[in-house]
Scaffold this motif. Structure first.
Motif, PDB file in Angstrom:
ATOM      1  N   ILE A 120       0.836  -1.200   0.000  1.00 29.68           N
ATOM      2  CA  ILE A 120       0.000   0.000   0.000  1.00 29.68           C
ATOM      3  C   ILE A 120       0.870   1.248   0.000  1.00 29.68           C
ATOM      4  CG2 ILE A 120      -1.713   1.318   1.317  1.00 29.68           C
ATOM      5  CD1 ILE A 120      -2.718  -1.404   2.409  1.00 29.68           C
ATOM      6  N   SER A 121       1.792   1.324   0.950  1.00 32.39           N
ATOM      7  CA  SER A 121       2.666   2.487   1.092  1.00 32.39           C
ATOM      8  C   SER A 121       3.998   2.025   1.689  1.00 32.39           C
ATOM      9  CB  SER A 121       2.009   3.535   2.001  1.00 32.39           C
ATOM     10  OG  SER A 121       2.809   4.683   2.136  1.00 32.39           O
ATOM     11  N   PRO A 122       4.823   1.345   0.883  1.00 35.44           N
ATOM     12  CA  PRO A 122       6.011   0.680   1.432  1.00 35.44           C
ATOM     13  C   PRO A 122       7.129   1.621   1.845  1.00 35.44           C
ATOM     14  CG  PRO A 122       5.980   0.486  -0.955  1.00 35.44           C
ATOM     15  CD  PRO A 122       4.675   1.127  -0.558  1.00 35.44           C
ATOM     16  N   LYS A 123       7.843   1.183   2.869  1.00 31.20           N
ATOM     17  CA  LYS A 123       9.061   1.832   3.322  1.00 31.20           C
ATOM     18  C   LYS A 123      10.097   0.746   3.589  1.00 31.20           C
ATOM     19  CE  LYS A 123       6.471   5.506   5.708  1.00 31.20           C
ATOM     20  NZ  LYS A 123       6.325   6.291   6.969  1.00 31.20           N
ATOM     21  N   VAL A 124      11.372   1.122   3.594  1.00 26.06           N
ATOM     22  CA  VAL A 124      12.424   0.139   3.824  1.00 26.06           C
ATOM     23  C   VAL A 124      13.268   0.522   5.035  1.00 26.06           C
ATOM     24  CG1 VAL A 124      12.573  -0.735   1.464  1.00 26.06           C
ATOM     25  CG2 VAL A 124      13.871   1.308   2.093  1.00 26.06           C
ATOM     26  N   GLU A 125      13.790  -0.516   5.689  1.00 19.85           N
ATOM     27  CA  GLU A 125      14.657  -0.359   6.850  1.00 19.85           C
ATOM     28  C   GLU A 125      15.825  -1.338   6.736  1.00 19.85           C
ATOM     29  OE1 GLU A 125      11.300   0.716  10.261  1.00 19.85           O
ATOM     30  OE2 GLU A 125      12.047  -1.330  10.079  1.00 19.85           O
ATOM     31  N   PRO A 126      17.072  -0.881   6.941  1.00 16.38           N
ATOM     32  CA  PRO A 126      18.218  -1.788   6.906  1.00 16.38           C
ATOM     33  C   PRO A 126      18.391  -2.474   8.265  1.00 16.38           C
ATOM     34  CG  PRO A 126      18.981   0.455   7.247  1.00 16.38           C
ATOM     35  CD  PRO A 126      17.479   0.531   7.124  1.00 16.38           C
ATOM     36  N   GLU A 127      18.637  -3.766   8.222  1.00 18.23           N
ATOM     37  CA  GLU A 127      18.707  -4.528   9.466  1.00 18.23           C
ATOM     38  C   GLU A 127      19.719  -5.663   9.363  1.00 18.23           C
ATOM     39  OE1 GLU A 127      15.146  -5.559  11.455  1.00 18.23           O
ATOM     40  OE2 GLU A 127      13.904  -4.054  10.428  1.00 18.23           O
ATOM     41  N   PHE A 128      20.021  -6.262  10.498  1.00 16.26           N
ATOM     42  CA  PHE A 128      20.662  -7.562  10.524  1.00 16.26           C
ATOM     43  C   PHE A 128      19.584  -8.625  10.355  1.00 16.26           C
ATOM     44  CE2 PHE A 128      23.928  -5.562  13.488  1.00 16.26           C
ATOM     45  CZ  PHE A 128      24.986  -5.652  12.591  1.00 16.26           C
ATOM     46  N   GLY A 129      19.986  -9.771   9.847  1.00 16.24           N
ATOM     47  CA  GLY A 129      19.124 -10.941   9.857  1.00 16.24           C
ATOM     48  C   GLY A 129      19.848 -12.061  10.580  1.00 16.24           C
ATOM     49  N   PHE A 130      19.290 -12.542  11.680  1.00 20.57           N
ATOM     50  CA  PHE A 130      19.896 -13.621  12.454  1.00 20.57           C
ATOM     51  C   PHE A 130      19.232 -14.951  12.088  1.00 20.57           C
ATOM     52  CE2 PHE A 130      20.361 -10.408  16.182  1.00 20.57           C
ATOM     53  CZ  PHE A 130      21.494  -9.868  15.600  1.00 20.57           C
ATOM     54  N   VAL A 131      20.018 -15.929  11.688  1.00 20.89           N
ATOM     55  CA  VAL A 131      19.497 -17.282  11.521  1.00 20.89           C
ATOM     56  C   VAL A 131      19.909 -18.078  12.764  1.00 20.89           C
ATOM     57  CG1 VAL A 131      19.590 -19.420  10.190  1.00 20.89           C
ATOM     58  CG2 VAL A 131      19.534 -17.210   9.018  1.00 20.89           C
ATOM     59  N   LEU A 132      18.925 -18.633  13.438  1.00 15.99           N
ATOM     60  CA  LEU A 132      19.194 -19.326  14.688  1.00 15.99           C
ATOM     61  C   LEU A 132      19.737 -20.736  14.441  1.00 15.99           C
ATOM     62  CD1 LEU A 132      16.069 -18.341  16.827  1.00 15.99           C
ATOM     63  CD2 LEU A 132      18.263 -17.157  16.615  1.00 15.99           C
ATOM     64  N   LYS A 133      20.758 -21.101  15.202  1.00 20.19           N
ATOM     65  CA  LYS A 133      21.272 -22.471  15.155  1.00 20.19           C
ATOM     66  C   LYS A 133      20.757 -23.302  16.323  1.00 20.19           C
ATOM     67  CE  LYS A 133      25.625 -21.340  17.563  1.00 20.19           C
ATOM     68  NZ  LYS A 133      27.095 -21.371  17.469  1.00 20.19           N
ATOM     69  N   GLU A 134      20.133 -22.621  17.283  1.00 19.27           N
ATOM     70  CA  GLU A 134      19.560 -23.296  18.437  1.00 19.27           C
ATOM     71  C   GLU A 134      18.182 -22.710  18.723  1.00 19.27           C
ATOM     72  OE1 GLU A 134      22.173 -22.765  21.720  1.00 19.27           O
ATOM     73  OE2 GLU A 134      23.913 -23.687  20.734  1.00 19.27           O
ATOM     74  N   THR A 135      17.310 -23.527  19.257  1.00 19.39           N
ATOM     75  CA  THR A 135      15.987 -23.058  19.667  1.00 19.39           C
ATOM     76  C   THR A 135      16.105 -22.251  20.955  1.00 19.39           C
ATOM     77  OG1 THR A 135      14.850 -24.894  18.609  1.00 19.39           O
ATOM     78  CG2 THR A 135      13.702 -23.808  20.431  1.00 19.39           C
ATOM     79  N   LEU A 136      15.372 -21.146  21.015  1.00 20.09           N
ATOM     80  CA  LEU A 136      15.333 -20.312  22.215  1.00 20.09           C
ATOM     81  C   LEU A 136      13.938 -20.394  22.818  1.00 20.09           C
ATOM     82  CD1 LEU A 136      17.265 -17.068  21.152  1.00 20.09           C
ATOM     83  CD2 LEU A 136      17.968 -18.717  22.886  1.00 20.09           C
ATOM     84  N   SER A 137      13.861 -20.873  24.040  1.00 21.76           N
ATOM     85  CA  SER A 137      12.580 -21.007  24.728  1.00 21.76           C
ATOM     86  C   SER A 137      12.603 -20.193  26.007  1.00 21.76           C
ATOM     87  CB  SER A 137      12.293 -22.483  25.050  1.00 21.76           C
ATOM     88  OG  SER A 137      12.216 -23.250  23.869  1.00 21.76           O
ATOM     89  N   GLY A 138      11.839 -19.103  26.023  1.00 21.91           N
ATOM     90  CA  GLY A 138      11.723 -18.299  27.227  1.00 21.91           C
ATOM     91  C   GLY A 138      10.567 -18.787  28.072  1.00 21.91           C
TER      92      GLY A 138
END
Length: 280
Positions: A120-138
Protein backbone atom coordinates in the motif's frame (compact mmCIF):
# COMPACT_ATOMS: atom_id res chain seq x y z
CA UNK A 1 -5.77 -19.12 0.28
CA UNK A 2 -9.24 -18.65 1.64
CA UNK A 3 -10.11 -14.99 1.25
CA UNK A 4 -11.05 -13.12 4.39
CA UNK A 5 -14.44 -11.46 4.66
CA UNK A 6 -14.26 -7.98 3.13
CA UNK A 7 -17.69 -6.43 3.42
CA UNK A 8 -18.85 -4.55 6.43
CA UNK A 9 -15.90 -5.11 8.75
CA UNK A 10 -15.07 -1.45 9.27
CA UNK A 11 -18.72 -0.52 9.79
CA UNK A 12 -19.16 -3.36 12.23
CA UNK A 13 -16.11 -2.32 14.24
CA UNK A 14 -17.21 1.30 14.50
CA UNK A 15 -20.80 0.51 15.39
CA UNK A 16 -20.35 -2.41 17.77
CA UNK A 17 -17.07 -1.86 19.62
CA UNK A 18 -18.75 -1.23 22.95
CA UNK A 19 -21.52 -3.86 22.69
CA UNK A 20 -19.94 -6.94 21.11
CA UNK A 21 -18.13 -9.68 23.01
CA UNK A 22 -14.40 -8.99 22.94
CA UNK A 23 -13.61 -12.30 21.20
CA UNK A 24 -16.00 -11.50 18.36
CA UNK A 25 -14.53 -8.05 17.93
CA UNK A 26 -11.01 -9.53 17.72
CA UNK A 27 -12.11 -11.86 14.92
CA UNK A 28 -13.81 -9.05 13.00
CA UNK A 29 -10.78 -6.76 13.20
CA UNK A 30 -8.49 -9.58 12.09
CA UNK A 31 -10.77 -10.21 9.11
CA UNK A 32 -10.69 -6.50 8.27
CA UNK A 33 -6.88 -6.46 8.21
CA UNK A 34 -6.72 -9.70 6.24
CA UNK A 35 -9.02 -8.15 3.65
CA UNK A 36 -6.88 -5.00 3.51
CA UNK A 37 -3.82 -7.15 2.85
CA UNK A 38 -5.57 -8.75 -0.12
CA UNK A 39 -7.21 -5.66 -1.61
CA UNK A 40 -4.55 -3.03 -0.76
CA UNK A 41 -7.42 -0.93 0.54
CA UNK A 42 -6.30 0.41 3.94
CA UNK A 43 -8.53 0.68 6.98
CA UNK A 44 -9.04 3.54 9.44
CA UNK A 45 -7.00 3.44 12.67
CA UNK A 46 -8.25 0.70 14.96
CA UNK A 47 -7.65 2.76 18.09
CA UNK A 48 -10.32 5.25 17.02
CA UNK A 49 -12.95 2.55 16.55
CA UNK A 50 -12.38 0.18 19.46
CA UNK A 51 -13.28 1.27 22.94
CA UNK A 52 -10.20 1.22 25.18
CA UNK A 53 -8.24 -1.11 22.91
CA UNK A 54 -5.38 -2.71 24.84
CA UNK A 55 -2.02 -4.08 23.75
CA UNK A 56 -3.31 -7.56 24.60
CA UNK A 57 -6.26 -6.98 22.27
CA UNK A 58 -3.88 -5.91 19.52
CA UNK A 59 -1.71 -9.00 19.82
CA UNK A 60 -4.82 -11.18 19.75
CA UNK A 61 -5.82 -9.52 16.48
CA UNK A 62 -2.31 -10.20 15.16
CA UNK A 63 -2.39 -13.83 16.29
CA UNK A 64 -5.80 -14.43 14.73
CA UNK A 65 -4.30 -13.47 11.37
CA UNK A 66 -1.29 -15.71 11.96
CA UNK A 67 -3.54 -18.67 12.69
CA UNK A 68 -5.61 -17.92 9.57
CA UNK A 69 -2.52 -17.96 7.35
CA UNK A 70 -1.04 -21.10 8.90
CA UNK A 71 -4.38 -22.89 8.53
CA UNK A 72 -4.25 -22.01 4.84
CA UNK A 73 -0.82 -23.54 4.35
CA UNK A 74 1.61 -20.64 4.69
CA UNK A 75 4.94 -21.54 6.30
CA UNK A 76 6.24 -19.40 9.15
CA UNK A 77 9.82 -18.37 8.32
CA UNK A 78 10.64 -16.11 11.23
CA UNK A 79 9.88 -13.12 13.39
CA UNK A 80 10.66 -9.43 13.41
CA UNK A 81 11.14 -6.98 16.24
CA UNK A 82 10.10 -3.37 15.72
CA UNK A 83 10.24 -0.09 17.62
CA UNK A 84 13.73 -0.86 18.87
CA UNK A 85 15.07 2.67 18.39
CA UNK A 86 14.49 5.46 20.88
CA UNK A 87 13.31 7.78 18.10
CA UNK A 88 10.56 5.41 16.98
CA UNK A 89 9.48 4.69 20.56
CA UNK A 90 9.21 8.41 21.26
CA UNK A 91 7.24 8.93 18.04
CA UNK A 92 4.59 6.41 19.13
CA UNK A 93 4.79 7.24 22.84
CA UNK A 94 5.93 3.79 23.96
CA UNK A 95 8.84 2.45 25.97
CA UNK A 96 9.21 -1.08 24.59
CA UNK A 97 9.52 -2.87 21.25
CA UNK A 98 6.84 -4.83 19.46
CA UNK A 99 7.01 -7.93 17.28
CA UNK A 100 5.46 -9.58 14.25
CA UNK A 101 5.97 -12.56 11.95
CA UNK A 102 6.64 -13.35 8.31
CA UNK A 103 6.16 -16.34 6.04
CA UNK A 104 8.48 -18.08 3.59
CA UNK A 105 6.64 -16.53 0.64
CA UNK A 106 7.45 -13.05 2.02
CA UNK A 107 11.24 -13.58 1.95
CA UNK A 108 13.32 -12.24 -0.96
CA UNK A 109 17.03 -12.25 -1.74
CA UNK A 110 19.79 -10.24 -3.45
CA UNK A 111 18.71 -8.36 -6.61
CA UNK A 112 15.11 -9.48 -6.20
CA UNK A 113 12.55 -7.65 -8.32
CA UNK A 114 9.64 -6.97 -5.99
CA UNK A 115 6.40 -5.48 -7.36
CA UNK A 116 5.72 -2.18 -5.60
CA UNK A 117 2.04 -2.87 -6.19
CA UNK A 118 2.22 -5.68 -3.64
CA UNK A 119 2.12 -2.98 -0.97
CA UNK A 120 0.00 0.00 0.00
CA UNK A 121 2.67 2.49 1.09
CA UNK A 122 6.01 0.68 1.43
CA UNK A 123 9.06 1.83 3.32
CA UNK A 124 12.42 0.14 3.82
CA UNK A 125 14.66 -0.36 6.85
CA UNK A 126 18.22 -1.79 6.91
CA UNK A 127 18.71 -4.53 9.47
CA UNK A 128 20.66 -7.56 10.52
CA UNK A 129 19.12 -10.94 9.86
CA UNK A 130 19.90 -13.62 12.45
CA UNK A 131 19.50 -17.28 11.52
CA UNK A 132 19.19 -19.33 14.69
CA UNK A 133 21.27 -22.47 15.15
CA UNK A 134 19.56 -23.30 18.44
CA UNK A 135 15.99 -23.06 19.67
CA UNK A 136 15.33 -20.31 22.22
CA UNK A 137 12.58 -21.01 24.73
CA UNK A 138 11.72 -18.30 27.23
CA UNK A 139 11.02 -16.93 29.69
CA UNK A 140 14.41 -16.56 31.34
CA UNK A 141 16.56 -16.35 28.19
CA UNK A 142 19.66 -14.27 28.91
CA UNK A 143 21.54 -12.06 26.53
CA UNK A 144 24.38 -14.59 26.53
CA UNK A 145 22.04 -17.45 25.65
CA UNK A 146 20.52 -15.41 22.84
CA UNK A 147 23.95 -14.57 21.44
CA UNK A 148 24.99 -18.22 21.55
CA UNK A 149 21.88 -19.23 19.59
CA UNK A 150 22.78 -17.05 16.58
CA UNK A 151 24.23 -19.16 13.79
CA UNK A 152 24.78 -16.68 10.96
CA UNK A 153 24.32 -12.94 10.57
CA UNK A 154 23.13 -11.61 7.22
CA UNK A 155 22.42 -8.25 5.63
CA UNK A 156 18.68 -7.70 5.59
CA UNK A 157 16.07 -5.17 4.56
CA UNK A 158 12.59 -5.10 5.98
CA UNK A 159 9.88 -3.71 3.75
CA UNK A 160 7.33 -2.28 6.12
CA UNK A 161 3.81 -1.45 5.04
CA UNK A 162 0.68 -0.31 6.83
CA UNK A 163 -2.79 -1.66 6.28
CA UNK A 164 -3.85 1.31 8.41
CA UNK A 165 -4.54 4.34 6.23
CA UNK A 166 -1.84 7.01 5.82
CA UNK A 167 0.48 5.39 8.36
CA UNK A 168 -1.75 6.95 11.03
CA UNK A 169 -0.69 4.50 13.71
CA UNK A 170 -0.07 4.20 17.39
CA UNK A 171 1.19 1.11 19.18
CA UNK A 172 -2.06 -0.88 19.15
CA UNK A 173 -2.60 -0.16 15.45
CA UNK A 174 0.80 -1.40 14.32
CA UNK A 175 0.78 -4.42 16.65
CA UNK A 176 -2.63 -5.53 15.37
CA UNK A 177 -1.31 -5.02 11.84
CA UNK A 178 1.54 -7.53 12.36
CA UNK A 179 3.96 -4.79 13.41
CA UNK A 180 3.53 -3.25 9.94
CA UNK A 181 5.47 -6.06 8.27
CA UNK A 182 5.25 -6.16 4.48
CA UNK A 183 8.10 -8.39 3.30
CA UNK A 184 11.71 -9.31 4.07
CA UNK A 185 14.88 -9.37 2.00
CA UNK A 186 17.96 -11.19 3.24
CA UNK A 187 21.41 -11.82 1.81
CA UNK A 188 22.70 -15.25 0.90
CA UNK A 189 26.27 -14.80 2.15
CA UNK A 190 26.81 -14.40 5.91
CA UNK A 191 28.47 -11.24 7.18
CA UNK A 192 31.89 -12.02 8.67
CA UNK A 193 31.33 -10.30 11.99
CA UNK A 194 31.65 -11.42 15.60
CA UNK A 195 28.47 -11.31 17.64
CA UNK A 196 30.18 -9.13 20.23
CA UNK A 197 30.97 -6.54 17.55
CA UNK A 198 27.44 -6.11 16.21
CA UNK A 199 26.76 -2.89 18.12
CA UNK A 200 29.72 -1.23 16.40
CA UNK A 201 28.78 -2.20 12.86
CA UNK A 202 27.81 0.72 10.61
CA UNK A 203 25.18 0.48 7.90
CA UNK A 204 23.91 2.96 5.31
CA UNK A 205 20.58 2.83 3.53
CA UNK A 206 20.78 3.84 -0.12
CA UNK A 207 17.92 4.60 -2.50
CA UNK A 208 18.96 4.43 -6.16
CA UNK A 209 22.59 4.46 -5.05
CA UNK A 210 22.33 7.57 -2.88
CA UNK A 211 22.75 7.44 0.89
CA UNK A 212 19.55 8.54 2.60
CA UNK A 213 20.25 7.34 6.16
CA UNK A 214 23.01 5.77 8.23
CA UNK A 215 23.31 4.21 11.65
CA UNK A 216 25.17 1.80 13.89
CA UNK A 217 24.12 -1.47 15.43
CA UNK A 218 23.90 0.20 18.82
CA UNK A 219 20.79 2.02 17.55
CA UNK A 220 18.99 -1.32 17.95
CA UNK A 221 18.21 -1.21 21.70
CA UNK A 222 21.87 -0.47 22.40
CA UNK A 223 22.76 -4.05 21.43
CA UNK A 224 21.21 -5.95 18.48
CA UNK A 225 21.19 -9.16 20.52
CA UNK A 226 18.96 -7.59 23.19
CA UNK A 227 15.80 -7.66 21.01
CA UNK A 228 16.38 -11.36 20.34
CA UNK A 229 16.43 -12.17 24.06
CA UNK A 230 13.42 -9.91 24.64
CA UNK A 231 11.44 -11.63 21.89
CA UNK A 232 12.30 -15.12 23.14
CA UNK A 233 11.09 -14.18 26.61
CA UNK A 234 7.88 -12.47 25.51
CA UNK A 235 6.91 -15.37 23.26
CA UNK A 236 8.02 -17.84 25.90
CA UNK A 237 5.40 -16.46 28.26
CA UNK A 238 2.87 -17.53 25.62
CA UNK A 239 4.38 -20.99 25.26
CA UNK A 240 5.96 -20.18 21.89
CA UNK A 241 9.63 -20.84 21.12
CA UNK A 242 11.96 -19.35 18.52
CA UNK A 243 12.95 -22.42 16.54
CA UNK A 244 16.38 -23.31 15.17
CA UNK A 245 16.53 -22.34 11.50
CA UNK A 246 14.19 -19.39 11.84
CA UNK A 247 15.22 -15.94 10.63
CA UNK A 248 14.93 -13.14 13.16
CA UNK A 249 15.16 -9.43 12.33
CA UNK A 250 16.05 -7.51 15.51
CA UNK A 251 15.31 -3.96 14.36
CA UNK A 252 16.44 -1.16 12.10
CA UNK A 253 19.68 0.82 12.05
CA UNK A 254 17.80 3.88 10.78
CA UNK A 255 14.40 5.38 10.34
CA UNK A 256 12.19 3.95 7.62
CA UNK A 257 12.39 5.51 4.14
CA UNK A 258 9.56 5.38 1.55
CA UNK A 259 10.14 3.58 -1.74
CA UNK A 260 8.32 3.65 -5.06
CA UNK A 261 8.12 1.67 -8.28
CA UNK A 262 11.34 1.60 -10.34
CA UNK A 263 13.64 2.32 -7.42
CA UNK A 264 16.31 0.26 -5.70
CA UNK A 265 17.15 -0.02 -2.01
CA UNK A 266 20.52 -1.07 -0.60
CA UNK A 267 21.64 -1.94 2.91
CA UNK A 268 25.38 -1.22 2.75
CA UNK A 269 27.49 -2.70 5.53
CA UNK A 270 30.75 -1.42 4.06
CA UNK A 271 33.53 -3.98 3.93
CA UNK A 272 31.20 -6.63 5.39
CA UNK A 273 28.94 -6.62 2.35
CA UNK A 274 25.64 -5.25 1.10
CA UNK A 275 22.16 -6.23 -0.05
CA UNK A 276 20.21 -4.59 -2.89
CA UNK A 277 16.60 -5.11 -3.91
CA UNK A 278 14.58 -3.53 -6.71
CA UNK A 279 10.96 -2.40 -6.83
CA UNK A 280 9.29 -3.01 -10.15
Amino acid sequence: MTQAPQAGAADWASNHSSQAPRSELIKRLASELLAATETRDPVPPLRDRVLEMTLEDAYQVQDAQLQHHVANGRVLAGRKVGLTSLAMQQQLGVDSPDFGYFFADMVHHEDASIPAGNFISPKVEPEFGFVLKETLSGPGVTREQAAAAIGEVYAAIEIIDSRVADWNIKLVDTVADNASCGAIAVGTTPLEVAIEDLADVECSLLIDGKIVASGKGEAVMGDPVAPLAWLANVLGEQGVALEAGQLILPGSFTGAVPVEQNTSATADFGALGSLTINFS
